[in-house]
Structure formats: structure tokens, C-alpha cells
Scaffold this active site. Structure first.
Site, mmCIF file in Angstrom:
data_model
loop_
_atom_site.group_PDB
_atom_site.id
_atom_site.type_symbol
_atom_site.label_atom_id
_atom_site.label_comp_id
_atom_site.label_asym_id
_atom_site.label_seq_id
_atom_site.Cartn_x
_atom_site.Cartn_y
_atom_site.Cartn_z
ATOM 1 C CG ASP A 67 -5.138 -6.833 2.856
ATOM 2 O OD1 ASP A 67 -5.717 -6.352 3.838
ATOM 3 O OD2 ASP A 67 -5.290 -6.391 1.708
ATOM 4 C CG ASN A 135 -2.919 -0.799 -8.385
ATOM 5 O OD1 ASN A 135 -3.894 -1.107 -7.700
ATOM 6 N ND2 ASN A 135 -1.698 -1.228 -8.113
ATOM 7 C CG HIS A 137 -4.716 -3.089 -4.998
ATOM 8 N ND1 HIS A 137 -3.570 -2.402 -4.658
ATOM 9 C CD2 HIS A 137 -5.636 -2.687 -4.077
ATOM 10 C CE1 HIS A 137 -3.781 -1.650 -3.592
ATOM 11 N NE2 HIS A 137 -5.033 -1.800 -3.221
ATOM 12 C CD GLU A 142 -0.412 -3.916 -5.696
ATOM 13 O OE1 GLU A 142 -1.399 -3.422 -6.271
ATOM 14 O OE2 GLU A 142 0.288 -3.268 -4.891
HETATM 15 C C1 F6R Z 1 -7.254 -3.304 2.442
HETATM 16 C C2 F6R Z 1 -7.176 -3.761 1.072
HETATM 17 C C3 F6R Z 1 -6.931 -2.825 -0.063
HETATM 18 C C4 F6R Z 1 -7.737 -1.537 0.019
HETATM 19 C C5 F6R Z 1 -7.434 -0.627 -1.162
HETATM 20 C C6 F6R Z 1 -8.179 0.682 -1.088
HETATM 21 O O1 F6R Z 1 -7.513 -4.388 3.320
HETATM 22 O O2 F6R Z 1 -7.297 -4.914 0.863
HETATM 23 O O3 F6R Z 1 -7.241 -3.488 -1.263
HETATM 24 O O4 F6R Z 1 -9.098 -1.844 0.055
HETATM 25 O O5 F6R Z 1 -6.060 -0.382 -1.227
HETATM 26 O O6 F6R Z 1 -7.700 1.407 0.015
HETATM 27 P P1 F6R Z 1 -8.411 2.758 0.473
HETATM 28 O O7 F6R Z 1 -9.763 2.412 0.937
HETATM 29 O O8 F6R Z 1 -7.525 3.271 1.592
HETATM 30 O O9 F6R Z 1 -8.416 3.663 -0.711
#
Ligand code: F6R
Length: 240
Positions: A67, A135, A137, A142
Site C-alpha cells: 500500500d 482493528n 486490518h 479496514e
Molecule cells: C503497512 C500495512 C498495515 C500495517 C499495520 C500495522 O504496509 O499494510 O496493514 O501492517 O497497520 O502497522 P504497525 O506495524 O505500524 O503496527
């Protein structure tokens, strides 16, 4: 779904890096699906060390990222393109032409999603690394994102904006939209490795592993993948 619970973040990073090193050694032309965020940073640091000590090489490896924020250019310090260069690509022998990240500043972001989706269709991922949102995701899919969605523009939830604001000067600077691989794209990877660290992930880890498979917790869909390994540290696995 296989769940590995480890003592701490250092151990999580080590196991993940060893698994990726094994995949890269077995297939020096593999395609890796990569995640950003805080969780994979330790793993990327170890992979850079493995590469610098010539244990592994990324010379023939291709990567595709999950992403990118809409509106952030590749040189913006908060962009995921910048993150990937600073945390991994600048420290390994990968050819940058073999790395792909959605262009969050594309003039036509709908077209950018279609082009990214086309690229994914001809570049099957051997291994996909995932982090986990508090959450539930995965990527920026989401809660309540349909499981069959492909690359799309996601509206970030207020929960995700709050979580990610730690990396920005203030929460108003967090982009509200992102281009993300869809859940159907993520599921196409041959092998999935999801990393979860910290107590703020405990409920999401529980819902992903023990909960009902439901779009309410996007990561729960991974229960249906034939080769998914979750590596969680003790705090993230506390409710299991
Ligand atoms: C990032 C992504 C997100 C993160 C998630 C956890 O490319 O796709 O899904 O993996 O938000 O983020 P952290 O590791 O910062 O807690």
C-alpha cells in the site's frame, strides 16, 4: 493457520527474517510481497545484515508492496516508498526496477489501482509479509472491506488515523486515503507470514486466530489460507 508465539520483538524479527532468507535461498528469483509500518522494521534490518554478510542476495528478487498513502510522493519522509528505501532497499543488493509500490501521487489514482492490479496478476507472490492493524486490518483493508476486493482506494478508519498519527507531526497530517492491495490479492500469495507485536494488537490477534471469519476482522480471512504463519510476541498473543 500456524501460530508461533515468541518471547519478544527481537525473537519475532529473527524468526521472520530466517523464514524470508530461506525463501530467498530456495528461489533467488522469488517475488516477495512487503509491508511497511513499525512491525517489520526489525526483520528488514536483519535481512539487510544477511545480505551485507553475503548470506543471501536480493539481486534476482522482485518485490511488491501492499500500500501507499494517497497524496504522498515517493520522497516524502512519511511515504511508504521512502520507508522501503530507508529501511530495506538502500541496504541490500536489490534492483530498484524490480520493486513496486503504488504511486500515491498518480494523476489518476483509479487508473493507478487498475495498473497495480494488472501487475499483481502477472507477478504472483511467493511470500507475503503482513502486519496487523489494531482493528484487524491487513494492508489498508479496514473492517468490513469485502474479502473479494482487489486493489482499491481505501478510506482510513479513525482508529487507523489515530494509530498512524504517531509517525506524523500532528494527526491532521495523516492522509485520509491510501491505495491498497485488496484482500483477494493478499490471499493469492503462496505463503503468508503475519507479524504482530505489542499489547495493542492482542484483541486483533485473538479475533484473527480464534474469531469467526468475518469482514469485521479482515485478518480473520487468513484462517482460510492454506499456508499462513502468524508470528506474535507474548503481549500480542496475550488473549489466545
Ligand atoms: C503497512 C500495512 C498495515 C500495517 C499495520 C500495522 O504496509 O499494510 O496493514 O501492517 O497497520 O502497522 P504497525 O506495524 O505500524 O503496527
Amino acid at each position: 493457520m500456524k501460530v508461533i508465539v515468541v518471547e519478544n520483538y527481537a525473537e519475532l524479527s529473527k524468526i521472520a527474517a530466517e523464514m524470508i532468507a530461506e525463501a530467498v535461498t530456495a528461489n533467488p528469483n522469488a517475488t516477495l510481497g512487503l509491508a511497511t509500518g513499525s512491525t517489520p522494521i526489525g526483520c528488514y534490518k536483519l535481512l539487510a545484515e544477511f545480505c551485507q554478510s553475503k548470506r543471501i542476495s536480493f539481486a534476482g528478487i522482485k518485490t511488491v508492496n501492499l500500500d501507499e498513502y494517497v497524496g504522498l510522493g515517493k520522497n516524502d519522509v512519511n511515504s511508504y516508498a521512502y520507508f522501503m528505501r530507508s529501511k530495506l532497499f538502500d541496504h541490500i543488493d536489490i534492483d530498484l526496477n524490480n520493486t513496486a509500490i503504488p504511486n500515491g501521487c498518480a494523476e489518476d489514482i483509479v487508473q493507478e489501482c487498475l495498473s497495480y492490479e494488472h501487475m499483481l496478476s502477472v507477478l504472483p507472490r511467493d511470500v507475503q509479509i503482513l502486519g496487523l492493524g489494531s482493528n484487524g486490518h491487513i494492508g489498508f483493508n479496514e473492517p468490513y472491506t469485502p474479502f473479494d476486493c482487489s486493489t482499491h482506494i481505501a478510506e482510513l478508519s479513525s482508529n487507523t488515523i489515530a494509530d498512524n498519527s504517531r509517525l506524523f507531526e500532528n494527526s491532521d497530517d495523516v492522509p485520509r486515503k491510501a491505495i491498497t492491495m485488496g484482500i483477494s490479492d493478499i490471499l493469492q500469495a503462496r505463503k503468508i507470514i503475519l507479524l504482530a507485536s505489542g499489547a495493542n494488537k492482542a484483541q486483533a490477534v485473538y479475533d484473527m486466530v480464534k474469531g469467526k471469519v468475518s469482514p469485521k476482522c479482515p485478518a480473520s480471512v487468513l484462517q482460510q489460507h492454506c499456508d499462513c504463519t502468524v508470528i506474535a510476541d507474548k503481549s500480542a498473543a496475550a488473549l489466545l
